[in-house]
Design a protein around this motif. Structure first.
Motif, PDB file in Angstrom:
ATOM      1  N   VAL A   1      -7.507 -60.052  -4.448  1.00 41.60           N
ATOM      2  CA  VAL A   1      -6.095 -59.796  -4.698  1.00 41.60           C
ATOM      3  C   VAL A   1      -5.360 -59.987  -3.374  1.00 41.60           C
ATOM      4  N   THR A   2      -4.255 -60.690  -3.410  1.00 45.31           N
ATOM      5  CA  THR A   2      -3.450 -60.939  -2.224  1.00 45.31           C
ATOM      6  C   THR A   2      -2.260 -59.992  -2.198  1.00 45.31           C
ATOM      7  N   GLY A   3      -1.963 -59.461  -1.006  1.00 47.96           N
ATOM      8  CA  GLY A   3      -0.846 -58.538  -0.842  1.00 47.96           C
ATOM      9  C   GLY A   3       0.402 -59.250  -0.352  1.00 47.96           C
ATOM     10  N   TYR A   4       1.252 -58.509   0.298  1.00 48.35           N
ATOM     11  CA  TYR A   4       2.551 -58.963   0.794  1.00 48.35           C
ATOM     12  C   TYR A   4       2.447 -60.266   1.562  1.00 48.35           C
ATOM     13  N   ARG A   5       3.324 -61.186   1.249  1.00 49.05           N
ATOM     14  CA  ARG A   5       3.360 -62.467   1.963  1.00 49.05           C
ATOM     15  C   ARG A   5       4.543 -62.442   2.930  1.00 49.05           C
ATOM     16  N   GLY A   6       4.333 -61.845   4.075  1.00 47.36           N
ATOM     17  CA  GLY A   6       5.387 -61.719   5.073  1.00 47.36           C
ATOM     18  C   GLY A   6       4.848 -62.071   6.444  1.00 47.36           C
ATOM     19  N   VAL A   7       4.859 -61.100   7.361  1.00 45.45           N
ATOM     20  CA  VAL A   7       4.369 -61.320   8.716  1.00 45.45           C
ATOM     21  C   VAL A   7       2.909 -61.767   8.671  1.00 45.45           C
ATOM     22  N   VAL A   8       2.104 -61.057   7.871  1.00 40.46           N
ATOM     23  CA  VAL A   8       0.727 -61.462   7.596  1.00 40.46           C
ATOM     24  C   VAL A   8       0.502 -61.382   6.088  1.00 40.46           C
ATOM     25  N   VAL A   9      -0.480 -62.127   5.622  1.00 39.40           N
ATOM     26  CA  VAL A   9      -0.855 -62.094   4.205  1.00 39.40           C
ATOM     27  C   VAL A   9      -2.231 -61.451   4.140  1.00 39.40           C
TER      28      VAL A   9
ATOM     29  N   GLN B   1      -9.447 -59.644   4.438  1.00 41.27           N
ATOM     30  CA  GLN B   1      -9.145 -60.723   5.372  1.00 41.27           C
ATOM     31  C   GLN B   1      -7.640 -60.878   5.451  1.00 41.27           C
ATOM     32  N   THR B   2      -7.184 -61.478   6.518  1.00 41.24           N
ATOM     33  CA  THR B   2      -5.755 -61.649   6.731  1.00 41.24           C
ATOM     34  C   THR B   2      -5.478 -63.047   7.263  1.00 41.24           C
ATOM     35  N   THR B   3      -4.287 -63.521   6.980  1.00 45.61           N
ATOM     36  CA  THR B   3      -3.849 -64.843   7.417  1.00 45.61           C
ATOM     37  C   THR B   3      -2.415 -64.707   7.931  1.00 45.61           C
ATOM     38  N   PRO B   4      -2.048 -65.432   8.983  1.00 48.74           N
ATOM     39  CA  PRO B   4      -0.653 -65.392   9.435  1.00 48.74           C
ATOM     40  C   PRO B   4       0.296 -65.822   8.327  1.00 48.74           C
ATOM     41  N   GLY B   5       1.480 -65.202   8.297  1.00 44.81           N
ATOM     42  CA  GLY B   5       2.462 -65.508   7.264  1.00 44.81           C
ATOM     43  C   GLY B   5       3.314 -66.729   7.546  1.00 44.81           C
ATOM     44  N   SER B   6       3.213 -67.290   8.753  1.00 50.21           N
ATOM     45  CA  SER B   6       4.018 -68.478   9.070  1.00 50.21           C
ATOM     46  C   SER B   6       3.270 -69.383  10.043  1.00 50.21           C
ATOM     47  N   VAL B   7       3.678 -70.649  10.088  1.00 45.52           N
ATOM     48  CA  VAL B   7       3.041 -71.608  10.997  1.00 45.52           C
ATOM     49  C   VAL B   7       3.410 -71.333  12.448  1.00 45.52           C
TER      50      VAL B   7
END
Length: 149
Positions: free
Chosen positions: A44-52, A69-75
């Protein structure tokens, strides 16, 4: 034969969970934080902002493993350390664990942590992964899965 039926029932529950918004992704099978060895699971993916943030679950009989796990929200993201809180528990029952790692989030998907435990047959377990960086909007992902025994 009962083990086969339990496996099929678990698969059906995970399929229904996937149809209601969870995305099938990889998951890690062991209990230590910050290792990555993908295996099938439900995420399940959470908020798509500063980090996802993404939290995943792998169920095998009465054993459940949650990993985040986390991914940056922007390039334009600049690599930095980010504090997290991950909790897991049996729904209406005992805690499976809490971890509060601070991880370096670079430009790709970064493992945050892992919690494993035993869930009584007929019960469900839930886990939440959240970013605890002060001043950031909440970045929370929560998942609930049923024990498949």
């Amino acid at each position: 034969m009962n083990r086969l039926l339990a496996t099929l029932a678990t698969s059906a529950v995970l399929t229904v969970a996937g149809a209601t918004g969870a995305v099938a992704q990889g998951a890690a099978p062991a209990a230590d934080a910050l290792e990555s060895s993908p295996a099938p699971g439900v995420c399940v993916t959470g908020y798509r902002g500063v980090v996802v943030n993404e939290i995943c679950a792998v169920v095998s009989g009465d054993q459940v493993t949650f990993y985040g796990q986390t991914t940056p929200g922007s390039v334009g993201w600049t690599a930095r350390t980010v504090p997290y809180r991950m909790t897991a528990s049996v729904v209406g029952g005992a805690a499976l664990g809490t971890i509060t790692p601070t991880v370096l989030v670079d430009h790709s998907s970064t493992p945050v942590g892992r919690i494993s435990g035993t869930v009584p047959c007929g019960s469900s377990a839930t886990a939440t992964l959240e970013t605890t960086a002060w001043g950031w909007p909440p970045a929370t992902a929560t998942i609930t899965v049923a024990a498949g025994c």
